[in-house]
Design a protein around this motif. Structure first.
Motif, PDB file in Angstrom:
ATOM      1  N   GLU A   1       4.775  10.429  -3.377  1.00 40.60           N
ATOM      2  CA  GLU A   1       3.553  10.772  -3.501  1.00 40.60           C
ATOM      3  C   GLU A   1       2.706  10.598  -2.563  1.00 40.60           C
ATOM      4  N   GLN A   2       3.396   9.218  -1.212  1.00 35.22           N
ATOM      5  CA  GLN A   2       2.323   9.293   0.346  1.00 35.22           C
ATOM      6  C   GLN A   2       2.625  11.095   0.767  1.00 35.22           C
TER       7      GLN A   2
ATOM      8  N   TYR B   1       2.979  13.488  -0.689  1.00 39.88           N
ATOM      9  CA  TYR B   1       2.020  14.376  -1.413  1.00 39.88           C
ATOM     10  C   TYR B   1      -0.050  14.562  -0.889  1.00 39.88           C
ATOM     11  N   GLU B   2      -0.343  12.912  -1.032  1.00 41.99           N
ATOM     12  CA  GLU B   2      -1.374  13.310  -0.961  1.00 41.99           C
ATOM     13  C   GLU B   2      -1.760  13.167   0.883  1.00 41.99           C
TER      14      GLU B   2
ATOM     15  N   LYS C   1      -2.138  16.624   0.379  1.00 42.11           N
ATOM     16  CA  LYS C   1      -3.177  17.042   0.132  1.00 42.11           C
ATOM     17  C   LYS C   1      -4.372  17.410   0.637  1.00 42.11           C
TER      18      LYS C   1
END
Length: 369
Positions: A137-138, A140-141, A144
């Motif tokens: 998740e980190q 991915y952020e 992004k």
């Protein structure tokens, strides 16, 4: 003799079950319906830090944090009803006070009469799974954020480059007016003008990509004859001497759409038809109506597209040719074309065979008056 064999068989099964529980990598714990621990395997010792003698006879709350104690009542209620609980993710606490995330599977324990006498739970440490998930998740952020910064940079850079390129085009046009048409200087200026035009087209494409990413690409609808528009676009390609162009259509097809943007789509498809058929060949444009849609197709006799590339051909920055090939491009033209067509409520697709050629077809709703 039969009874003796049955007893021996039951003992063997019990010994096998005990061996499986003892060697399991998951913590396996049994308890009564009042929550008193009745068995505690070696994996439970390793996971929670309590030795078997320290846990047996104690209440299961020994490993339950105070803020999760209510879960035990829920679990026992479900077990009392004969229900099984699977993959229940929660938090438990070790002997040294460390909180660990676990996944619980709890099953009712029945006696010989089929009565529920307790519960057997399997606890698995999912710390690694959660850490991996958080890391993804980190990541991915971060991707992004970097992607957003990249889009912002492209938008800023292309915007800043537009002004000097516009000035350069103006100066070249002024110089062309003041030199003899057949002179060497005129030829050089013409070549410079073509390169500036290519650069301007590239910058416009990059600006469109930025507008698409930011949701700022606007469509300006009007009624127009798409056949006449296609004829105008096609007239700009007749200087490609290696290619022969043909155009098949009905006499008049009125659509309600953004004329400039559809010109951009058709120009891109024709440009690709020429670019990916470097040896020349036939390029055919067709326009027809079917139902409530208008269809436009561009076919060529070029190098074609490998089947493996067809799925990604309309993706941003995707190129279906080897990066070492002498065919230039950034892989954004088809991406922009697809987005324009989709924003009109239409579709775009491709059929291609390697070494034979490609057919690109897009459709838009006609929206008659």
């Amino acid at each position: 003799m039969h009874i003796q064999n049955s007893v021996l068989l039951a003992e063997e099964k019990q010994a096998l079950l005990a061996a499986i529980v003892s060697s399991s990598q998951d913590a396996i714990i049994s308890k009564t319906l009042k929550g008193i621990v009745t068995s505690w395997n070696p994996a439970a010792e390793r996971l929670f830090g309590y030795q078997e003698y320290e846990a047996l006879g104690k209440h299961i709350s020994l490993i339950i944090p105070e803020d999760h104690i209510h879960e035990e009542d829920f679990i026992l209620q479900q077990i009392s009803k004969g229900l099984r609980i699977e993959h229940f993710e929660t938090i438990r606490i070790t002997k040294d006070g460390k909180r660990i995330p676990i996944s619980l599977t709890v099953s009712p324990v029945l006696n010989q009469r089929g009565e529920i006498t307790g519960a057997s739970k399997i606890a698995r440490d999912i710390s690694g799974d959660i850490a991996a998930k958080q890391e993804k998740e980190q990541l991915y952020e971060e991707i992004k954020m970097l992607n957003k910064k990249k889009d912002e940079f492209i938008a800023l850079a292309t915007h800043e480059l537009k002004t000097p390129i516009t000035s350069l085009r103006g100066f070249l046009e002024l110089l062309q007016l003041n030199v003899a048409r057949n002179s060497t200087t005129a030829g050089l200026l013409e070549r410079c003008a073509r390169q500036v035009n290519k650069l301007n087209i590239l910058l416009n494409d990059l600006l469109d990509v930025s507008r698409l990413q930011l949701g700022k690409l606007q469509l300006r609808y009007e009624y127009f004859d798409i056949v006449a528009m296609a004829g105008e676009v096609l007239s700009g390609f007749h200087h490609f001497n290696k290619h022969t162009f043909s155009f098949k259509s009905q006499k008049l097809v009125i659509v309600y759409a953004d004329r400039i943007r559809l010109e951009q789509v058709l120009t891109n498809l024709l440009g690709n038809a020429v670019k990916y058929a470097p040896k020349g060949g036939k390029v055919q444009v067709k326009i027809w109506e079917s139902g409530s849609n208008v269809y436009v197709s561009v076919s060529d006799e070029g190098i074609g597209i490998d089947r493996e590339h067809l799925a990604g051909i309309f993706d941003r920055f995707y190129r279906a040719v080897n990066s070492r090939s002498n065919i230039s491009g950034l892989g954004i033209g088809l991406y922009i074309s697809r987005e324009i067509v989709v924003r009109h409520g239409g579709t775009i697709e491709v059929e291609s065979q390697k070494g034979i050629g490609s057919v690109f077809t897009f459709s838009i709703p006609q929206k008659r008056r």
